[in-house]
Design a protein around this motif. Structure first.
Motif, PDB file in Angstrom:
ATOM      1  N   TYR A   1      58.193  62.422 -22.700  1.00  0.00           N
ATOM      2  CA  TYR A   1      59.300  63.338 -22.826  1.00  0.00           C
ATOM      3  C   TYR A   1      60.101  62.959 -22.033  1.00  0.00           C
ATOM      4  O   TYR A   1      60.026  63.101 -20.878  1.00  0.00           O
ATOM      5  CB  TYR A   1      58.476  64.688 -22.507  1.00  0.00           C
ATOM      6  N   LEU A   2      61.278  62.629 -22.528  1.00  0.00           N
ATOM      7  CA  LEU A   2      62.680  62.497 -21.836  1.00  0.00           C
ATOM      8  C   LEU A   2      63.788  63.229 -22.176  1.00  0.00           C
ATOM      9  O   LEU A   2      64.064  63.391 -23.248  1.00  0.00           O
ATOM     10  CB  LEU A   2      63.260  61.065 -22.020  1.00  0.00           C
ATOM     11  N   PHE A   3      64.347  64.145 -21.187  1.00  0.00           N
ATOM     12  CA  PHE A   3      65.280  64.959 -21.546  1.00  0.00           C
ATOM     13  C   PHE A   3      66.757  64.963 -20.744  1.00  0.00           C
ATOM     14  O   PHE A   3      66.438  64.602 -19.455  1.00  0.00           O
ATOM     15  CB  PHE A   3      64.835  66.448 -21.073  1.00  0.00           C
ATOM     16  N   VAL A   4      67.788  64.643 -21.488  1.00  0.00           N
ATOM     17  CA  VAL A   4      68.855  64.326 -21.038  1.00  0.00           C
ATOM     18  C   VAL A   4      70.056  65.423 -20.921  1.00  0.00           C
ATOM     19  O   VAL A   4      70.151  65.923 -22.298  1.00  0.00           O
ATOM     20  CB  VAL A   4      69.316  62.899 -21.494  1.00  0.00           C
TER      21      VAL A   4
ATOM     22  N   ASN B   1      60.093  63.455 -17.962  1.00  0.00           N
ATOM     23  CA  ASN B   1      61.455  62.693 -17.136  1.00  0.00           C
ATOM     24  C   ASN B   1      62.668  63.777 -17.638  1.00  0.00           C
ATOM     25  O   ASN B   1      62.808  63.702 -18.589  1.00  0.00           O
ATOM     26  CB  ASN B   1      61.574  61.481 -17.232  1.00  0.00           C
ATOM     27  N   LEU B   2      63.171  64.291 -16.509  1.00  0.00           N
ATOM     28  CA  LEU B   2      64.515  64.961 -16.465  1.00  0.00           C
ATOM     29  C   LEU B   2      65.621  64.492 -15.338  1.00  0.00           C
ATOM     30  O   LEU B   2      65.180  65.051 -14.345  1.00  0.00           O
ATOM     31  CB  LEU B   2      64.464  66.535 -16.408  1.00  0.00           C
ATOM     32  N   PRO B   3      66.093  63.346 -15.584  1.00  0.00           N
ATOM     33  CA  PRO B   3      66.837  62.651 -14.765  1.00  0.00           C
ATOM     34  C   PRO B   3      67.979  63.643 -14.058  1.00  0.00           C
ATOM     35  O   PRO B   3      68.553  64.417 -14.890  1.00  0.00           O
ATOM     36  CB  PRO B   3      67.437  61.388 -15.431  1.00  0.00           C
TER      37      PRO B   3
ATOM     38  N   ASN C   1      57.822  58.739 -32.891  1.00  0.00           N
ATOM     39  CA  ASN C   1      58.887  58.986 -32.047  1.00  0.00           C
ATOM     40  C   ASN C   1      59.924  59.961 -32.466  1.00  0.00           C
ATOM     41  O   ASN C   1      59.920  59.982 -33.915  1.00  0.00           O
ATOM     42  CB  ASN C   1      59.759  57.421 -31.823  1.00  0.00           C
ATOM     43  N   ALA C   2      60.476  60.785 -32.020  1.00  0.00           N
ATOM     44  CA  ALA C   2      61.571  61.540 -32.187  1.00  0.00           C
ATOM     45  C   ALA C   2      62.668  61.824 -31.251  1.00  0.00           C
ATOM     46  O   ALA C   2      62.351  61.684 -29.860  1.00  0.00           O
ATOM     47  CB  ALA C   2      60.843  63.030 -32.386  1.00  0.00           C
TER      48      ALA C   2
ATOM     49  N   ALA D   1      66.534  65.058 -26.350  1.00  0.00           N
ATOM     50  CA  ALA D   1      65.314  64.649 -25.691  1.00  0.00           C
ATOM     51  C   ALA D   1      64.653  63.588 -26.755  1.00  0.00           C
ATOM     52  O   ALA D   1      64.886  63.689 -27.718  1.00  0.00           O
ATOM     53  CB  ALA D   1      64.551  65.998 -25.863  1.00  0.00           C
ATOM     54  N   TYR D   2      63.973  62.833 -25.905  1.00  0.00           N
ATOM     55  CA  TYR D   2      63.303  61.632 -26.533  1.00  0.00           C
ATOM     56  C   TYR D   2      61.676  61.915 -26.550  1.00  0.00           C
ATOM     57  O   TYR D   2      60.978  62.183 -25.363  1.00  0.00           O
ATOM     58  CB  TYR D   2      63.529  60.334 -26.190  1.00  0.00           C
ATOM     59  N   PHE D   3      60.882  61.907 -27.451  1.00  0.00           N
ATOM     60  CA  PHE D   3      59.676  62.233 -27.739  1.00  0.00           C
ATOM     61  C   PHE D   3      58.613  61.227 -28.086  1.00  0.00           C
ATOM     62  O   PHE D   3      59.225  60.431 -28.714  1.00  0.00           O
ATOM     63  CB  PHE D   3      59.226  63.600 -28.317  1.00  0.00           C
ATOM     64  N   THR D   4      57.458  60.880 -27.733  1.00  0.00           N
ATOM     65  CA  THR D   4      56.403  60.098 -28.339  1.00  0.00           C
ATOM     66  C   THR D   4      55.359  60.971 -28.564  1.00  0.00           C
ATOM     67  O   THR D   4      54.905  61.559 -27.522  1.00  0.00           O
ATOM     68  CB  THR D   4      56.227  58.977 -27.428  1.00  0.00           C
ATOM     69  N   VAL D   5      54.803  60.979 -29.723  1.00  0.00           N
ATOM     70  CA  VAL D   5      53.635  62.027 -29.978  1.00  0.00           C
ATOM     71  C   VAL D   5      52.321  60.608 -30.357  1.00  0.00           C
ATOM     72  O   VAL D   5      52.499  59.900 -31.374  1.00  0.00           O
ATOM     73  CB  VAL D   5      53.870  62.837 -30.993  1.00  0.00           C
ATOM     74  N   GLU D   6      51.371  60.935 -29.819  1.00  0.00           N
ATOM     75  CA  GLU D   6      49.925  60.160 -30.251  1.00  0.00           C
ATOM     76  C   GLU D   6      48.799  60.960 -30.358  1.00  0.00           C
ATOM     77  O   GLU D   6      48.672  61.974 -29.200  1.00  0.00           O
ATOM     78  CB  GLU D   6      49.933  58.952 -29.380  1.00  0.00           C
ATOM     79  N   ASN D   7      47.930  60.901 -31.354  1.00  0.00           N
ATOM     80  CA  ASN D   7      46.783  61.813 -31.446  1.00  0.00           C
ATOM     81  C   ASN D   7      46.918  63.308 -31.245  1.00  0.00           C
ATOM     82  O   ASN D   7      46.441  64.050 -30.799  1.00  0.00           O
ATOM     83  CB  ASN D   7      45.480  61.282 -30.260  1.00  0.00           C
TER      84      ASN D   7
END
Length: 136
Positions: free
Chosen positions: A119-122, A36-38, A83-84, A107-113
């Motif tokens: 991914y959210l980029f503002v 997501n990039l609003p 989360n990062a 930018a907000y990230f969630t990483v799994e496996n």
């Protein structure tokens, strides 16, 4: 342990995105990623929410079609578990207007496996609209 993995994945993600190595980025994301990039999709068609690898590939195609990178800098990376949050600066030429867009970003990230699942980029979307509305 999870923090180190998350940090390494996000750092590697930015190494690839700064080179616009789309194939490597696509390998780093989950099949069902939320990306997501609003912002104003009418003026900036690469913006908006996307789901899955195919739609992320479409994002990069549009980004390449409408922008030319000038500078990218990652200033800070904060990691907590999976989360990062990344904070930095970017500069791009908008090909439609030949104007330069400069903005700090978060930018907000969630990483799994070992895959990026969220991914959210503002960025400064107000300034982006101004730059895309002006012509030289």
């Amino acid at each position: 342990m999870i923090e180190k993995e998350t940090s390494n994945i996000v750092t590697e993600f930015y190494e690839y995105t700064s080179k616009r190595d789309v194939d490597s980025v696509i390998q780093m994301i989950s099949e069902d990623i939320t990306w997501n990039l609003p912002g104003n999709k009418i003026l900036a068609p690469w913006l908006g929410e996307r789901k899955g690898k195919k739609q992320v590939q479409d994002f990069f195609s549009l980004l390449e079609k409408y922008t030319k990178p000038r500078e990218f800098r990652l200033d800070k990376l904060l990691v907590e578990g999976k989360n990062a949050v990344a904070v930095g600066y970017l500069s791009s030429e908008m090909l439609a207007t030949n104007q330069v867009f400069d903005s700090f970003f978060m930018a907000y990230f969630t990483v799994e496996n070992q895959k990026i699942i969220n991914y959210l980029f503002v960025e400064d979307s107000w300034k982006l609209v101004e730059v895309l509305s002006e012509r030289k």
